[in-house]
Scaffold this motif. Structure first.
Motif, PDB file in Angstrom:
ATOM      1  N   LEU A  30     -29.040   2.066 -11.224  1.00  0.00           N
ATOM      2  CA  LEU A  30     -28.635   0.777 -10.653  1.00  0.00           C
ATOM      3  C   LEU A  30     -29.269  -0.307 -11.525  1.00  0.00           C
ATOM      4  O   LEU A  30     -30.419  -0.171 -11.958  1.00  0.00           O
ATOM      5  CB  LEU A  30     -29.126   0.635  -9.211  1.00  0.00           C
ATOM      6  CG  LEU A  30     -28.366   1.448  -8.148  1.00  0.00           C
ATOM      7  CD1 LEU A  30     -29.082   1.350  -6.807  1.00  0.00           C
ATOM      8  CD2 LEU A  30     -26.920   0.984  -8.017  1.00  0.00           C
ATOM      9  N   ILE A  87     -25.514   2.498   0.360  1.00  0.00           N
ATOM     10  CA  ILE A  87     -25.615   3.516  -0.694  1.00  0.00           C
ATOM     11  C   ILE A  87     -26.911   4.292  -0.460  1.00  0.00           C
ATOM     12  O   ILE A  87     -27.964   3.701  -0.212  1.00  0.00           O
ATOM     13  CB  ILE A  87     -25.564   2.856  -2.093  1.00  0.00           C
ATOM     14  CG1 ILE A  87     -25.559   3.906  -3.200  1.00  0.00           C
ATOM     15  CG2 ILE A  87     -26.684   1.847  -2.310  1.00  0.00           C
ATOM     16  CD1 ILE A  87     -25.217   3.342  -4.572  1.00  0.00           C
ATOM     17  N   ARG A 104     -32.348   5.959  -7.160  1.00  0.00           N
ATOM     18  CA  ARG A 104     -31.342   5.553  -8.157  1.00  0.00           C
ATOM     19  C   ARG A 104     -31.929   4.516  -9.113  1.00  0.00           C
ATOM     20  O   ARG A 104     -31.694   4.569 -10.328  1.00  0.00           O
ATOM     21  CB  ARG A 104     -30.088   4.975  -7.490  1.00  0.00           C
ATOM     22  CG  ARG A 104     -29.210   5.993  -6.770  1.00  0.00           C
ATOM     23  CD  ARG A 104     -28.050   5.281  -6.058  1.00  0.00           C
ATOM     24  NE  ARG A 104     -27.375   6.149  -5.130  1.00  0.00           N
ATOM     25  CZ  ARG A 104     -26.319   6.920  -5.446  1.00  0.00           C
ATOM     26  NH1 ARG A 104     -25.850   6.906  -6.673  1.00  0.00           N
ATOM     27  NH2 ARG A 104     -25.758   7.701  -4.541  1.00  0.00           N
ATOM     28  N   ALA A 151     -20.263  12.004  -2.539  1.00  0.00           N
ATOM     29  CA  ALA A 151     -19.446  10.825  -2.894  1.00  0.00           C
ATOM     30  C   ALA A 151     -19.199  10.053  -1.606  1.00  0.00           C
ATOM     31  O   ALA A 151     -19.096  10.643  -0.521  1.00  0.00           O
ATOM     32  CB  ALA A 151     -18.120  11.236  -3.511  1.00  0.00           C
ATOM     33  N   SER A 205     -20.224   5.469  -4.124  1.00  0.00           N
ATOM     34  CA  SER A 205     -21.032   6.308  -5.025  1.00  0.00           C
ATOM     35  C   SER A 205     -20.292   7.625  -5.237  1.00  0.00           C
ATOM     36  O   SER A 205     -19.512   8.055  -4.384  1.00  0.00           O
ATOM     37  CB  SER A 205     -22.415   6.595  -4.410  1.00  0.00           C
ATOM     38  OG  SER A 205     -22.250   7.200  -3.143  1.00  0.00           O
ATOM     39  N   LYS A 206     -20.547   8.198  -6.406  1.00  0.00           N
ATOM     40  CA  LYS A 206     -19.866   9.462  -6.740  1.00  0.00           C
ATOM     41  C   LYS A 206     -20.781  10.155  -7.738  1.00  0.00           C
ATOM     42  O   LYS A 206     -20.805   9.804  -8.917  1.00  0.00           O
ATOM     43  CB  LYS A 206     -18.516   9.117  -7.377  1.00  0.00           C
ATOM     44  CG  LYS A 206     -17.611  10.277  -7.606  1.00  0.00           C
ATOM     45  CD  LYS A 206     -16.236   9.766  -8.089  1.00  0.00           C
ATOM     46  CE  LYS A 206     -15.480  10.897  -8.760  1.00  0.00           C
ATOM     47  NZ  LYS A 206     -14.679  10.482  -9.900  1.00  0.00           N
ATOM     48  N   ASP A 207     -21.601  11.095  -7.228  1.00  0.00           N
ATOM     49  CA  ASP A 207     -22.686  11.612  -8.061  1.00  0.00           C
ATOM     50  C   ASP A 207     -22.487  13.084  -8.417  1.00  0.00           C
ATOM     51  O   ASP A 207     -21.925  13.849  -7.629  1.00  0.00           O
ATOM     52  CB  ASP A 207     -24.008  11.441  -7.305  1.00  0.00           C
ATOM     53  CG  ASP A 207     -24.238   9.968  -6.957  1.00  0.00           C
ATOM     54  OD1 ASP A 207     -24.413   9.166  -7.890  1.00  0.00           O
ATOM     55  OD2 ASP A 207     -24.156   9.630  -5.779  1.00  0.00           O
ATOM     56  N   PRO A 218     -28.423   5.496   3.555  1.00  0.00           N
ATOM     57  CA  PRO A 218     -27.473   4.437   3.151  1.00  0.00           C
ATOM     58  C   PRO A 218     -27.268   3.359   4.214  1.00  0.00           C
ATOM     59  O   PRO A 218     -26.513   2.416   4.018  1.00  0.00           O
ATOM     60  CB  PRO A 218     -26.169   5.228   2.948  1.00  0.00           C
ATOM     61  CG  PRO A 218     -26.279   6.390   3.875  1.00  0.00           C
ATOM     62  CD  PRO A 218     -27.733   6.742   3.960  1.00  0.00           C
TER      63      PRO A 218
END
Ligand code: HGY
Ligand code: MN
Ligand code: MN
Length: 414
Positions: free
Chosen positions: A146, A134, A140, A216, A326-328, A129
């Motif tokens: 994205l 990120i 992504r 996250a 981000s929160k994956d 990141p």
């Protein structure tokens, strides 16, 4: 014939790649699209060309290196990782999966194996990141997470957009063209160092990853009031750094008290303004990285941080702007691939254990569009993201050998 890994060559290539860095060895710094990253890409491309593989890159620089099989129309079997490195990192994070994947293909070629499904090495752009804030930027995009607007929205520390930087590096075209269809790969396997101490402690040469933690990342800007460090009395202060400190401690406390060892929280960036010894901090920009293998627990820590931020803001009279970078969701690895990896270990009488990955990887996002699993090798003391990161040639060769066998088995599946 059983493929044989040329460990000498692989170690040499890893050392040559490590030397392509913005910092003198043993530290490695190779930020995406930096001059070092572009030189590293050229170096790896050259090795892939020497192996007679077909290479192309997408609009964000993800690089596909294909060994065409006898059934080129079928979804390929994929492997790969990243070559970008955070500042002051080590030589093995990501690169073991890229050069180990190439070596697995070369060993299969030398053994006379003919792939039925094509086998493809994928070198992801910007797993780290560092530049755009990120992680797993390239994967992504491949997963369609994205959109085109990210090309203008994502900016680096100098305010340059992803589009400006990628085009200057020679990667052009609509970002939407990077998305891979579901089923693009029949299977994907990433070889990586563990970045933790468990394999070394258990004295095991291999780990087979069954799940990848849910990461996250938050960015907080805290506005207080600056002033003279001598003249402003304590009761009159609205110190932005002390507010940030309380929030960082609240994140630590939430991770420690949530009740699971898998929950982690880190404040990795904390920029204090104006940053003078005799000036009260008026503003702080900080990040928080929160992870857990259980998404609910991870979100409970995020909620606790949110509550703590509100309380700190009102008690200290500061303004806090928070952004979720981000929160994956976590990834559950594909059972068939896990069992294929296990069979490959057993065929070489190599011991292994099933385990989870606490670090995130591009495989977390490949799992959104293809069956995925990971293969870990031990790294000394579990150390990573540091110049003293180390994996032995024997461990790397064992990982590449099991990867070769697994890719071969998966390639022959109808
Ligand atoms: O932060 C991570 O987990 C990865 O190494 N970038
Ligand atoms: Mn990393
Ligand atoms: Mn990595």
């Amino acid at each position: 014939m059983t493929p044989t890994i040329d460990s000498e060559r692989l170690s040499r290539e890893l050392a040559q790649l490590a030397a392509i860095s913005e910092m003198p060895l043993p530290a490695v710094t190779r930020v995406v699209f930096s001059p070092a990253d572009l030189r590293a890409r050229e170096y790896v491309r050259g090795l892939c060309e020497q192996a007679g593989l077909i290479i192309h890159a997408d609009a964000v620089g993800n690089t596909f290196v294909r060994w065409t099989g006898d059934a080129p129309e079928l979804p390929a079997v994929g492997t790969g990782s990243h070559i970008d490195a955070i500042p002051n990192a080590g030589s093995y994070d990501g690169t073991v999966g890229v050069l180990g994947g190439l070596e697995a293909i070369r060993a299969l070629q030398a053994s006379g194996f003919r792939p039925h499904r094509s086998i493809e090495l994928l070198i992801f752009t910007a797993e780290e990141p560092t530049r755009f804030g990120i992680g797993c930027l390239g994967s992504r995009f491949l997963a369609g997470l994205l959109d085109e607007a990210a090309g203008e929205r994502l900016r680096d520390g100098d305010g340059r957009t992803l589009n400006q930087v990628r085009e200057a590096a020679g990667f052009t075209g609509p970002l939407e063209s990077t998305r891979l269809p579901a089923g693009y790969y029949s299977a994907f396997v990433e070889l990586h160092i563990e970045q933790g101490p468990l394999l070394e402690r258990a004295e095991l040469p291999l780990g087979i990853v069954t799940a990848i933690a849910a990461p996250a990342a938050l960015r907080l800007r805290i506005e207080g009031e600056g002033g003279h460090a001598g003249a402003v009395l304590m009761p009159d202060r609205r110190d932005a750094f002390l507010a940030a400190a309380e929030i960082a401690l609240a994140a630590e406390n939430a991770a420690l008290t949530i009740g699971a060892i898998d929950t982690v929280a880190t404040c990795g960036i904390c920029n204090v303004f104006p940053g003078a010894i005799n000036s009260i901090p008026s503003r702080v920009e900080m990040t928080l990285d929160v992870r857990d293998i259980d998404e609910r627990r991870r979100d409970a820590v995020l909620d606790a941080i949110n509550v703590a931020s509100g309380a700190v803001a009102s008690r200290r009279g500061v303004y806090i702007a928070g952004e979720v970078i981000s929160k994956d969701a976590p990834a559950i690895c594909d059972r068939l691939i896990v069992e294929t990896l296990e069979a490959a270990c057993e065929a070489r009488s190599l011991q292994y254990q099933e385990m989870v990955s606490r670090a995130y990887h591009d495989s977390l996002f490949v799992s959104r569009f293809a069956p995925t699993a990971m293969l870990f090798i031990p790294c000394r003391g579990g150390v990573s993201h540091r110049p003293d990161e180390y994996a032995s040639p024997e461990a790397i060769a064992a990982g590449a050998a099991v990867l070769a066998d697994t890719l071969a088995r998966l390639s022959l599946l109808s």
